[in-house]
Enzyme design. Structure first.
Site, mmCIF file in Angstrom:
data_model
loop_
_atom_site.group_PDB
_atom_site.id
_atom_site.type_symbol
_atom_site.label_atom_id
_atom_site.label_comp_id
_atom_site.label_asym_id
_atom_site.label_seq_id
_atom_site.Cartn_x
_atom_site.Cartn_y
_atom_site.Cartn_z
ATOM 1 N N ASP A 33 0.861 -1.184 0.000
ATOM 2 C CA ASP A 33 0.000 0.000 0.000
ATOM 3 C C ASP A 33 0.898 1.235 0.000
ATOM 4 O OD1 ASP A 33 -2.329 1.735 0.303
ATOM 5 O OD2 ASP A 33 -3.367 -0.079 0.946
ATOM 6 N N HIS A 66 -2.738 3.147 -4.636
ATOM 7 C CA HIS A 66 -2.177 2.526 -3.424
ATOM 8 C C HIS A 66 -0.763 2.012 -3.674
ATOM 9 C CE1 HIS A 66 -5.670 2.890 -0.794
ATOM 10 N NE2 HIS A 66 -6.421 2.578 -1.822
ATOM 11 N N GLU A 84 -9.846 2.817 -5.287
ATOM 12 C CA GLU A 84 -9.498 4.192 -4.927
ATOM 13 C C GLU A 84 -8.372 4.787 -5.773
ATOM 14 O OE1 GLU A 84 -10.765 4.334 -0.246
ATOM 15 O OE2 GLU A 84 -8.752 3.629 -0.678
HETATM 16 C C1 TNX Z 1 -10.929 1.977 2.028
HETATM 17 S S1 TNX Z 1 -11.640 -0.848 1.198
HETATM 18 C C2 TNX Z 1 -9.862 1.254 1.510
HETATM 19 C C3 TNX Z 1 -8.673 1.026 2.344
HETATM 20 C C4 TNX Z 1 -8.778 1.689 3.683
HETATM 21 C C5 TNX Z 1 -10.169 1.539 4.219
HETATM 22 C C6 TNX Z 1 -10.330 2.103 5.585
HETATM 23 C C7 TNX Z 1 -10.677 -0.458 0.115
HETATM 24 C C8 TNX Z 1 -10.702 -1.307 -1.045
HETATM 25 N N1 TNX Z 1 -9.889 0.622 0.292
HETATM 26 O O1 TNX Z 1 -7.524 1.462 1.663
HETATM 27 O O2 TNX Z 1 -7.863 1.109 4.550
HETATM 28 O O3 TNX Z 1 -11.074 2.182 3.359
HETATM 29 O O4 TNX Z 1 -11.531 1.656 6.129
#
Ligand code: TNX
Length: 702
Positions: A208, A278, A341
């Site tokens: 990450d 990420h 994301e």
């Molecule tokens: C969203 S869930 C994310 C993570 C974070 C999380 C915190 C997802 C696929 N991505 O990178 O850790 O929220 O709740």
């Protein structure tokens, strides 16, 4: 007779998997199996398991012998009762013994995870078609022997017949080892803890923005650079003023060892290499992978970061090489490639990426992500693996064979299943274990609480999904994101007993689910976990109460607007307990509702400062500006009746006086009568550091 009953059962497994016959004497002790088996029939007799009893197993089958040995080890560890593991044929008349054997009938369960246990007065038989079924039978039998976990030289087991098989094939938990690193020994213990609830899938989030945790031989800087960060704020400097290096990674030898360990417990590891977002830690190690040409640090922040991989051929070569090493290390059928994301600002801003898009003829950046994922998927398919991705992979046209992991609620899963994709449900917030579990949880995390009962009520097949789509739901998993879990103890506290609730949802027929029964059995299950050295959270915890009506903590104060509230840990002291603050990171502003102001002469507020280490992407616009300060360092304002009311006290924020941990500020209050709401808000320039309230105390006239 028993055989006839079972065979009849096997034929009708779908019909009667939901029925449990438990007609026994009313004084018979309740069983504390968790998850509840599909069918269980009790009889009046008892089997006495004695110290030194034989455990007879087919020695020609190495897997069965291994299962028997580990079962015997567990019984010895938790009850101090030793079994004599012996091969078939060497056992005399198998009287007073446990017998583990294979049964070639293929009806126990299509997946081979099914098993049968017959406890009779003279022996216990555990039968399965496949080794994994035998393993689950051994877990159930171990639970039958550990209603209590005190040492024993003789254990009574009620006579019974169990035929059991799981409801879903994917029964999982995700652990984020990137935001915080857990050492290999802990990972093994975590896998042990999954297996004893019959969870079979460990999704391991290995990379990450904040850390790259898997050794890749071809790219050593991924770990020499990418595995280490300087934590934000005071936590980034030690007692001697030296910078702190936080991190760690798993060597390939450690990973092979963990994979072997997991396989012995019938846990499949699904490694995740998250892309194209990420990826800041990888870009910190190899800046040429980035889209905008700069060299970031390994991030000390939480939230959604802007860094994206570029889409040059050389970058896909890098990805292919990394994934080839991942494929070599992890023999399981699935590789997770993230996809979540990935905000597209950097791709939009990069002339190289834009030129590539024109060359490829893709319409927009979402489509480019679709092309990206498809390209990586092709490589993994050629290597015989199935791709798993977060539900964003749906946006750019997802390859047909890919498994979609639904996290933004259930919607992605519903759409994906309708479109014919296999789906794993892992919705936020339902199964997000970074949400704390009690209002009064001692751990940091995200509100609202996701309680044990909430997890138990989770429905893996969301309403609104028709039968054809439901057939694509492989199962579900809960996700342990670790931004707020700096220690192993916090991971265990977040995971258990909540994963026991999920395990029962995913293993036991829905018709057997019963919260009251589960809660009672969970108490025993957590005692088993503790006997194995784990530290699960309690089953319940009383709500928080303030010591006096003149006092509030950040948890019992109200939030003024409650836009994005987190329960955050202080960044100091570097060793020892740190305070935990409940704060809205968009609008840090608290309400002391109904403050009894009769006879009150002053206010004392204990405050902390924490780094504002949040990457908010487009959400920056949600930040509510602080009130303007009237001095350079700012002040804490106390306002009467509402946040637009009169300021009745100003407590100066002098960073020179402030401790990196907690500081108490105090000021007189003008005389007021009756109960009034007080609004407490910090006035200062900028957002970093974030000033936070630990507690508020109203001070009486002397
Ligand atoms: C969203 S869930 C994310 C993570 C974070 C999380 C915190 C997802 C696929 N991505 O990178 O850790 O929220 O709740």
């Amino acid at each position: 007779m028993l055989k006839t009953v079972c065979l009849a059962f096997f034929v009708t497994i779908a019909l009667c998997a939901c029925q449990q016959a438990q007609t026994v004497r009313s004084d018979a002790p309740a069983l504390t199996l968790l998850p509840q088996p599909a069918t269980l029939e009790r009889k009046p007799g008892v089997f006495h398991l004695r110290q030194g009893a034989a455990l007879i197993v087919d020695a020609h089958n190495a897997e069965a012998a291994g299962i028997a040995k580990r079962f015997a080890d567990l019984v010895a560890q938790t009850r101090g009762l030793h079994l004599d593991v012996r091969p078939f044929g060497d056992a005399g008349n198998a009287h007073d013994a446990i017998v583990f054997s294979f049964d070639p009938r293929d009806t126990l369960a299509p997946s081979g995870e099914g098993y049968e246990i017959a406890v009779d007065t003279d022996r216990i038989r555990v039968n399965a078609r496949e080794a994994k079924g035998l393993f689950y039978g051994s877990v159930t039998l171990w639970q039958l022997l550990t209603d209590d976990t005190t040492p024993a030289t003789r254990i009574e087991v009620p006579q019974m017949h169990i035929v059991d098989a799981p409801r879903f094939a994917w029964r999982g938990a995700m652990l984020d080892s990137a935001r915080h690193f857990q050492p290999p020994e802990f990972i093994k213990r975590f896998i042990d803890q999954l297996a004893l609830a019959k969870l079979n899938t460990f999704h391991w989030h290995l990379t990450d923005d904040q850390g790259w945790r898997i050794e890749i031989k071809r790219y050593p800087k991924l770990t020499s650079v990418g595995a280490w960060r300087k934590p934000a704020g005071a936590a980034g400097t030690d007692e001697n003023g030296q910078p702190v290096r936080y991190g760690g990674f798993y060597t390939q030898d450690e990973i092979r060892d963990i994979v072997r360990y997991a396989a012995e417990r019938y846990v499949t590891i699904v490694p995740e290499i998250d892309m194209p977002g990420h990826m800041q830690a990888a870009i910190a190690a190899y800046p040429e992978l980035g889209s905008i040409g700069d060299a970031p640090v390994v991030s000390p922040d939480w939230g959604v970061h802007p860094y994206l991989l570029n889409v040059d051929d050389s970058t896909f070569e890098f990805i292919d090489h990394v994934l080839d090493e991942v494929v070599d290390l992890f023999p399981g059928p699935y590789i997770h490639i993230g996809g979540d994301e990935a905000i597209k600002n950097q791709w939009k801003a990069s002339p190289r990426v834009q030129a590539r898009m024109r060359e490829l003829g893709v319409a927009d950046e979402k489509a480019l992500q679709g092309w990206f994922i498809a390209r990586v998927e092709k490589h993994l398919t050629e290597r015989g693996r199935r791709v798993v991705g977060w539900d964003e992979i749906l946006e750019g046209g997802v390859p047909a064979n890919a498994i979609v992991m639904s996290w933004r609620g259930a919607q992605g899963g519903i759409e994906a299943a309708r479109a014919g994709h296999d789906v794993v449900m892992a919705p936020s917030p339902d199964l997000y274990l970074d949400h704390y579990q009690f209002k009064n949880d001692p751990a940091p995390g995200r509100p609202d609480a996701r309680t044990l009962a909430d997890i138990y009520a989770f429905a893996p097949i969301p309403s609104g999904m028709d039968a054809a789509a439901a057939a694509h739901v492989l199962g579900a998993q809960a996700n342990v994101w670790t931004e707020h879990m700096r220690t192993n103890a916090r991971v265990e506290h977040a995971a258990f007993p909540r994963l026991d609730a999920l395990a029962e949802v995913l293993w036991s027929p829905a018709s057997t689910h019963d919260w009251t029964s589960f809660a009672a059995r969970a108490t025993t299950q957590e005692a088993r976990r503790r006997a194995l050295g784990a530290e699960p959270a309690p089953i319940s915890m009383p709500d928080i109460v303030d010591a006096s009506p003149l006092q509030r903590s950040s948890r019992t104060l109200g939030q003024c607007s409650g836009k994005l509230v987190l329960r955050l840990e202080d960044d100091a002291p570097s060793n020892g307990d740190r305070a935990i603050f409940e704060v809205d990171i968009f609008d840090p502003c608290w309400l002391f509702k109904d403050a009894p102001l009769d006879g009150i002469a002053g206010i004392a507020v204990t405050v902390g400062q924490i780094p504002y280490n949040f990457q908010l992407a487009g959400d920056v616009a949600n930040i509510v500006p602080r009130p303007a300060p009237s001095s350079p360092n700012g002040e804490l304002l106390v306002k009467l009746d509402s946040c637009t009311g009169t300021t009745i006290a100003k407590l100066p924020l002098d960073p020179a006086l402030a401790s990196p941990a907690l500081t108490t500020l105090s000021a007189p209050l003008p005389a007021e009568s009756g109960a009034h709401d007080l609004c407490l808000v910090f006035a200062y320039r900028g957002v970093d550091p974030l000033w936070v309230i630990d507690n508020v105390q109203l001070v009486r006239t002397k």
